[in-house]
Design a protein around this motif. Structure first.
Motif: not given
Length: 531
Positions: A11-20, A71-72
């Motif tokens: 995952l990368w971008g906003w999807k990565r942040a949203a999952l975190a 960030s994560a």
């Protein structure tokens, strides 16, 4: 499991942040009142896989990878703290016309600041990241360090430390008597994160074996200790205690128009006959700021207390204490607890040491007042903190160690051997937060202080949860959130050996060292393999 892990890693971008953020929020389900500790077995593996996918060369630990890891971790913490602390906004709605504008600061701003600690933990763990069990050990040690920092940086706010998720019921609380909250937190992060090893297979067997051993030991020791407690004899020195829970709405307390009615409600519950002809209480406890005026300025109130108390009874009541200063200046105000005898005499008082920021005082007062911020409890000059904690010693010699409101969430607030006291007294006013998770979380943390220190906790709250908790975290008697009434219970003095904060800190650093050494050894082996 491997397919899920790979999907998360990529995952990368906003999807990565949203999952975190979602992973952190799921973890909050493990907190009171839900206590779904299994949610952490979803939350932390997701974080491990997100850190696996942190960009940069893991063999060199590039700054890009560290920023991605931070960030994560920050997003994970933001989700955890928003989901776990949203109820703080309820306090601002008590006087909505004055404080509603600050809701985003409480509901989003504070979690954003607290999430920095988890971002730091993730970035620190990434420095020692490997492809096996070592990375789980690194994450455990890093989170343990972050929670330790959170307990004192900027006066500290260790609310909802990860370790509480592993201790929802008494059988799962007993490890804290040996290890303390912080060491349990470190071990818990390792156990919660271990299932992530199934997604990569590398280091899965040893990591899962260690995690299983810790989990079984956690349960097994708890069961053994409770079984031992069931066989223990009652201590010879006993006392009957009454907890008064008047369930007064916070808006009514703030309006200051029904002060006599509020006072009389406390008196009525104090003087009520014991149920079923039981022994009358030796000690009556009122909650934090229960006296709705400056008691020393109202001698008639002390006369009324004397009228209600029976011979030999003692009242311990939360009140605001005023201390005169030089002529012409405002007095100093303290959030205090008074001890009053059956003649209406004030025998002793103890003041709060650790004030609540933004509630009782305004940190960085100059710049914050300039932008319109003020403390929730408005007194000229705010509350003052006392330098040392006073133990309340009853005429019988029985000692109470007073912790007012959120002081009870700090294990380090309790001095060596309770300063000679027999039990912990915690008075609070959780009416600020209504019927939200806040009072449940507060009560859960107070229960852990009983287990950690091997002593009773007498907890009295304005609207709940009030309870007498034994040294093993079991509720002997209590009143539910929102209930009106009084409850009596007979308690003894400390029935198990005292565990000091020094003992717990020593064990915490030993556990930290164990996981840190595991992470470093794994890292060295990983670098050699990469080369």
């Amino acid at each position: 499991m491997e397919r899920i892990a790979v999907s998360v890693v990529l995952l990368w971008g906003w999807k990565r942040a949203a999952l975190a953020i979602l992973a952190g929020a799921v973890g909050a389900l493990a907190l009171a009142p839900l206590n779904l500790f299994a949610a952490m077995f979803i939350s932390f593996p997701l974080l491990v896989w997100l850190l696996d996918g942190a960009t940069g060369d893991p063999g060199r630990g590039s700054s890009i990878g560290l920023r991605s890891a931070f960030s994560a971790g920050w997003c994970f913490g933001f989700g955890y703290f928003v989901a776990g602390l949203w109820w703080l906004g309820a306090a601002l709605l008590v006087e909505a016309d004055a404080f509603a504008w600050a809701l985003p600061l409480a509901v989003l701003g504070l979690p954003a600041l607290l999430a920095i600690f988890y971002g730091f933990a993730a970035a620190l763990a990434k420095i020692f990241w490997t492809d096996g069990m070592g990375r789980v050990a690194a994450l455990a040690a890093s989170f343990g360090l972050a929670e330790w920092l959170r307990s004192f940086v900027a006066t500290g706010f260790p609310w909802n430390a990860i370790g509480y998720a592993a201790m929802p019921v008494p059988v799962m609380m007993q490890s804290s008597w040996v290890l303390g909250l912080l060491a349990v937190t470190t071990c818990s992060v390792f156990v919660f994160s271990a299932p992530a090893l199934l997604g990569t297979r590398r280091g899965a067997a040893p990591g899962l074996i260690v995690a299983a051993m810790l989990f079984v030991a956690h349960f097994g020791y708890g069961a053994y200790r409770l079984q031992t407690a069931a066989q223990a004899t009652e201590p010879a020195e006993q006392m009957t205690v009454r907890l008064v829970q008047p369930a007064i709405d916070q808006a009514q307390k703030m309006e200051n128009v029904d002060r006599i009615e509020i006072f009389e409600r406390h008196l009525a519950l104090t003087g009520a006959a014991p149920a079923n002809g039981e022994r009358r209480p030796d000690l009556v406890i009122w909650p934090e700021t229960s006296v709705p005026f400056i008691l020393t300025d109202n001698p008639d109130a002390l006369v009324r207390i004397a009228d209600v108390l029976s011979d030999g009874q003692i009242l311990v009541a939360g009140a605001v204490r005023a201390e005169a200063r030089s002529a012409g200046s405002q007095p100093r105000y303290f959030n205090s607890v008074y001890m009053i005898d059956d003649k209406g005499q004030i025998l002793a008082a103890a003041d709060k040491v650790h004030l609540t920021p933004f509630g009782e005082y305004l940190p960085f007062e100059g710049p914050l007042r300039a932008v319109g911020l003020e403390e929730l409890i408005s007194l000229p000059g705010g509350f003052s903190a006392t330098a040392t904690r006073a133990v309340l010693t009853l005429p019988s010699g029985f000692g109470l160690y007073p912790l007012i409101c959120y002081e009870v969430i700090f294990p380090g607030e309790i001095s060596e051997d309770l300063g000679g006291a027999n039990v912990i007294l915690n008075i609070t006013n959780d009416a600020w937060f209504g019927h939200t998770p806040g009072p449940y979380q507060h009560f859960q943390q107070a229960r852990l202080r009983a287990v950690e220190n091997g002593t009773y906790v007498l907890r009295d709250a304005n609207n709940g949860i009030s309870a007498v908790v034994d040294p093993f975290g079991r509720v002997i008697s209590g009143l539910a959130l929102g209930s009106f009434g009084a409850v009596d219970a007979t308690i003894g003095s400390k029935s198990v050996p005292f565990r000091s904060d020094f003992d717990h800190n020593l064990n915490f650093w030993l556990v930290q060292m164990l996981f840190a050494v595991t992470a470093v050894i794994s890292r060295v082996g990983f670098i050699r393999k990469m080369n």
